[in-house]
Design a protein around this motif. Sequence first.
Motif, PDB file in Angstrom:
ATOM      1  N   LEU A   1      -5.131   5.058  -0.690  1.00 61.79           N
ATOM      2  CA  LEU A   1      -3.879   4.367  -0.949  1.00 61.79           C
ATOM      3  C   LEU A   1      -4.018   3.462  -2.167  1.00 61.79           C
ATOM      4  O   LEU A   1      -5.094   2.947  -2.470  1.00 61.79           O
ATOM      5  N   LEU A   2      -2.923   3.275  -2.870  1.00 56.39           N
ATOM      6  CA  LEU A   2      -2.883   2.427  -4.054  1.00 56.39           C
ATOM      7  C   LEU A   2      -1.988   1.226  -3.755  1.00 56.39           C
ATOM      8  O   LEU A   2      -0.836   1.390  -3.323  1.00 56.39           O
ATOM      9  N   ARG A   3      -2.511   0.029  -3.977  1.00 56.70           N
ATOM     10  CA  ARG A   3      -1.716  -1.191  -3.766  1.00 56.70           C
ATOM     11  C   ARG A   3      -0.899  -1.443  -5.028  1.00 56.70           C
ATOM     12  O   ARG A   3      -1.431  -1.862  -6.058  1.00 56.70           O
ATOM     13  N   CYS A   4       0.400  -1.194  -4.953  1.00 56.03           N
ATOM     14  CA  CYS A   4       1.235  -1.218  -6.140  1.00 56.03           C
ATOM     15  C   CYS A   4       2.673  -1.507  -5.750  1.00 56.03           C
ATOM     16  O   CYS A   4       3.013  -1.631  -4.575  1.00 56.03           O
ATOM     17  N   ASN A   5       3.505  -1.607  -6.772  1.00 59.83           N
ATOM     18  CA  ASN A   5       4.948  -1.692  -6.577  1.00 59.83           C
ATOM     19  C   ASN A   5       5.511  -0.294  -6.760  1.00 59.83           C
ATOM     20  O   ASN A   5       5.449   0.280  -7.851  1.00 59.83           O
ATOM     21  N   ALA A   6       6.034   0.272  -5.688  1.00 61.59           N
ATOM     22  CA  ALA A   6       6.457   1.670  -5.719  1.00 61.59           C
ATOM     23  C   ALA A   6       7.564   1.915  -6.735  1.00 61.59           C
ATOM     24  O   ALA A   6       7.574   2.931  -7.438  1.00 61.59           O
ATOM     25  N   THR A   7       8.521   0.997  -6.836  1.00 59.12           N
ATOM     26  CA  THR A   7       9.617   1.176  -7.784  1.00 59.12           C
ATOM     27  C   THR A   7       9.099   1.306  -9.211  1.00 59.12           C
ATOM     28  O   THR A   7       9.514   2.187  -9.974  1.00 59.12           O
ATOM     29  N   LEU A   8       8.156   0.420  -9.569  1.00 59.28           N
ATOM     30  CA  LEU A   8       7.626   0.458 -10.935  1.00 59.28           C
ATOM     31  C   LEU A   8       6.763   1.689 -11.169  1.00 59.28           C
ATOM     32  O   LEU A   8       6.777   2.256 -12.265  1.00 59.28           O
ATOM     33  N   LEU A   9       5.992   2.115 -10.165  1.00 68.99           N
ATOM     34  CA  LEU A   9       5.161   3.305 -10.340  1.00 68.99           C
ATOM     35  C   LEU A   9       6.011   4.557 -10.526  1.00 68.99           C
ATOM     36  O   LEU A   9       5.700   5.430 -11.349  1.00 68.99           O
TER      37      LEU A   9
ATOM     38  N   TRP B   1       0.843  -1.195   0.000  1.00 70.12           N
ATOM     39  CA  TRP B   1       0.000   0.000   0.000  1.00 70.12           C
ATOM     40  C   TRP B   1       0.880   1.248   0.000  1.00 70.12           C
ATOM     41  O   TRP B   1       1.722   1.414   0.876  1.00 70.12           O
ATOM     42  N   GLU B   2       0.680   2.091  -1.009  1.00 69.89           N
ATOM     43  CA  GLU B   2       1.527   3.267  -1.176  1.00 69.89           C
ATOM     44  C   GLU B   2       0.658   4.518  -1.313  1.00 69.89           C
ATOM     45  O   GLU B   2      -0.488   4.460  -1.776  1.00 69.89           O
ATOM     46  N   SER B   3       1.253   5.651  -0.917  1.00 75.99           N
ATOM     47  CA  SER B   3       0.610   6.957  -1.094  1.00 75.99           C
ATOM     48  C   SER B   3       0.989   7.511  -2.463  1.00 75.99           C
ATOM     49  O   SER B   3       2.173   7.652  -2.785  1.00 75.99           O
TER      50      SER B   3
ATOM     51  N   ILE C   1      -1.245  11.388 -21.495  1.00 79.76           N
ATOM     52  CA  ILE C   1      -1.167   9.933 -21.344  1.00 79.76           C
ATOM     53  C   ILE C   1      -1.741   9.596 -19.978  1.00 79.76           C
ATOM     54  O   ILE C   1      -1.198  10.000 -18.950  1.00 79.76           O
ATOM     55  N   GLU C   2      -2.851   8.850 -19.974  1.00 78.61           N
ATOM     56  CA  GLU C   2      -3.630   8.623 -18.759  1.00 78.61           C
ATOM     57  C   GLU C   2      -3.579   7.152 -18.361  1.00 78.61           C
ATOM     58  O   GLU C   2      -3.797   6.265 -19.190  1.00 78.61           O
ATOM     59  N   CYS C   3      -3.295   6.918 -17.082  1.00 76.28           N
ATOM     60  CA  CYS C   3      -3.244   5.566 -16.521  1.00 76.28           C
ATOM     61  C   CYS C   3      -4.344   5.436 -15.477  1.00 76.28           C
ATOM     62  O   CYS C   3      -4.453   6.275 -14.583  1.00 76.28           O
ATOM     63  N   ARG C   4      -5.142   4.395 -15.606  1.00 74.62           N
ATOM     64  CA  ARG C   4      -6.232   4.134 -14.654  1.00 74.62           C
ATOM     65  C   ARG C   4      -5.931   2.846 -13.901  1.00 74.62           C
ATOM     66  O   ARG C   4      -5.749   1.801 -14.519  1.00 74.62           O
ATOM     67  N   PHE C   5      -5.907   2.946 -12.584  1.00 75.75           N
ATOM     68  CA  PHE C   5      -5.616   1.798 -11.730  1.00 75.75           C
ATOM     69  C   PHE C   5      -6.855   1.464 -10.904  1.00 75.75           C
ATOM     70  O   PHE C   5      -7.488   2.370 -10.331  1.00 75.75           O
ATOM     71  N   PRO C   6      -7.217   0.179 -10.810  1.00 74.84           N
ATOM     72  CA  PRO C   6      -8.389  -0.185  -9.996  1.00 74.84           C
ATOM     73  C   PRO C   6      -8.094  -0.009  -8.508  1.00 74.84           C
ATOM     74  O   PRO C   6      -6.999  -0.312  -8.042  1.00 74.84           O
ATOM     75  N   LEU C   7      -9.094   0.495  -7.788  1.00 78.01           N
ATOM     76  CA  LEU C   7      -8.957   0.650  -6.347  1.00 78.01           C
ATOM     77  C   LEU C   7      -9.376  -0.628  -5.629  1.00 78.01           C
ATOM     78  O   LEU C   7     -10.360  -1.268  -6.009  1.00 78.01           O
ATOM     79  N   GLU C   8      -8.632  -0.996  -4.618  1.00 76.25           N
ATOM     80  CA  GLU C   8      -8.960  -2.161  -3.812  1.00 76.25           C
ATOM     81  C   GLU C   8      -9.421  -1.704  -2.436  1.00 76.25           C
ATOM     82  O   GLU C   8      -9.282  -0.533  -2.072  1.00 76.25           O
ATOM     83  N   THR C   9     -10.005  -2.621  -1.688  1.00 75.58           N
ATOM     84  CA  THR C   9     -10.472  -2.301  -0.346  1.00 75.58           C
ATOM     85  C   THR C   9      -9.307  -1.809   0.503  1.00 75.58           C
ATOM     86  O   THR C   9      -8.261  -2.459   0.592  1.00 75.58           O
ATOM     87  N   GLN C  10      -9.493  -0.657   1.095  1.00 74.17           N
ATOM     88  CA  GLN C  10      -8.414  -0.038   1.844  1.00 74.17           C
ATOM     89  C   GLN C  10      -8.093  -0.825   3.112  1.00 74.17           C
ATOM     90  O   GLN C  10      -8.987  -1.397   3.757  1.00 74.17           O
TER      91      GLN C  10
END
Length: 515
Positions: free
Chosen positions: A369-377, A336-338, A480-489
């Motif tokens: 919060l976005l559940r992601c890989n911070a390095t890749l984002l 989970w990242e800000s 250039i727009e990126c849409r990420f699905p939100l998951e349960t916080q």
Amino acid sequence: MAVWALAWALMTALDPQAELANLALLLVLASALCGLWLSALESLACCALAVLAFNWQFVPPRGTFSVDLRQHLWLLLTMLAVGSMVAWLTGRQRQVAEQARAAAQSAQLLHQVNEQLRQATPAEGAAFLASALRSLSQGELAWSLAHQAEAPPQAPLLHCDWGEPSAEDRALLQECQRSASPLEQGLQQGQSQVQLALPLRGATQCHGAALLRLPPGLSLSPLQRSTAQALCDQAGLQLERRQTEQRAQRSSEAAQAQQLRNTLLAAISHDYRTPLATILGAASTLRHQWGKLSPTQANALAGTIVDEVEQLSTLTDNTLQLARLDAPHARLQRDWESLEELVGSAVARARSRYPGVRMGLRIEAGLPLLRCNATLLVQLLNNLVDNAVRYAGSGPAIEIVARRLESELLLAVADRGPGIPSAQRERLFQAFERGPASPQDPQRPSQRGAGLGLALCRAIVLAHGGQITVRQRQRGGASIECRFPLETQPSAQPEALEGDLPPVPAPARPQEDTA
């Protein structure tokens, strides 16, 4: 029997008033009705006995089998012929109807199993086949599947309803699988029993065998045998299709891996050569002409080396990450990242690398919060900013936008450059594709590159379950727009997980650049 009893009661009741010929019609009617329940031979026998009984009770002289040749013989013969014919035809039609009904049930069973096998896994397919064979034969089942890696394929036993199979059972399964033809074997265990071995045949080979042990004294009709074999053939074809799909998938993955290796080699041989040559030339000049160079010239050569090293570093990072994300069964270590902190890290890097470029931020307050890989984002944002700086020309500030869209998070990098033609928007996300050139700005970096930045961006977004698109802005430029699905916080901020892609430390969120 009830039909004959009713007919006999009617004939007895009508005997004083009705003529003999009319009573005979009731007997013919009873013979026809009995054909609805009895077989053809049973109907014929009943009709013959009924004619004899009719002669005994109703034909004068009564109580004897004597017949007046002139008056009653032809009546009795006609009754026997008509009754027998009607009973035979009725019985045969009933048999035909039963066979048609059995064929329809068989076809329905084959259709149901075929629909179940279409999307089933091998284990589910075996369960469907076993259930269908048990319901068809009312018997017990054992089956085996061949290991395709062995040559010739062997058929190890996978299941047996009656416990531990005998050596004869195993031998029968092996022989059935080897010959790819059904086999039958008799058993003597208190009562006569039969077991039937059926091969699981595919289009090219036999993939195993099923062994049906029928109840004592029971056997399968020809239609049931053909239906059971058709079920086994369907299972064999399904196994063969699965194996073909797996081989095709492995071949496709191998081809993709080979293509990726070839692409990386082409990138190294082509796009790495120019920066290395530039670095080598600048370093060689500094080494051999140090005393003849002015401070300004030496500083320019050192700056060239730094720029080319940064170019090589970016190209290497993009190439390695693209190869990693395109690999089969790639897995990401996510946390989970800000989003504000990730954007801040990318903005700090952009301001350091492009001091003459204005940056504008539009970050919605209170983003989840976005559940992601911070390095890749962060690498995604860096590539999008580099792309915007490279192709925006001398337009206004580059903007980074982050806001919530219902169940998604929108992350966009927009510029006011010449834009991207609609015909080229999809191709931009393919590896080694470059966008259209724009007039060079002295304060902007060169537009040369390997064409891997946006391809990596798409791979990163897809790996996170999102979508990436290009939108033409109304007053010029592209977004250039990126849409990420939100998951349960999460209820509480979890601790950082260990992994091969650890989150990068990010500075606090920068204030919006109003310049």
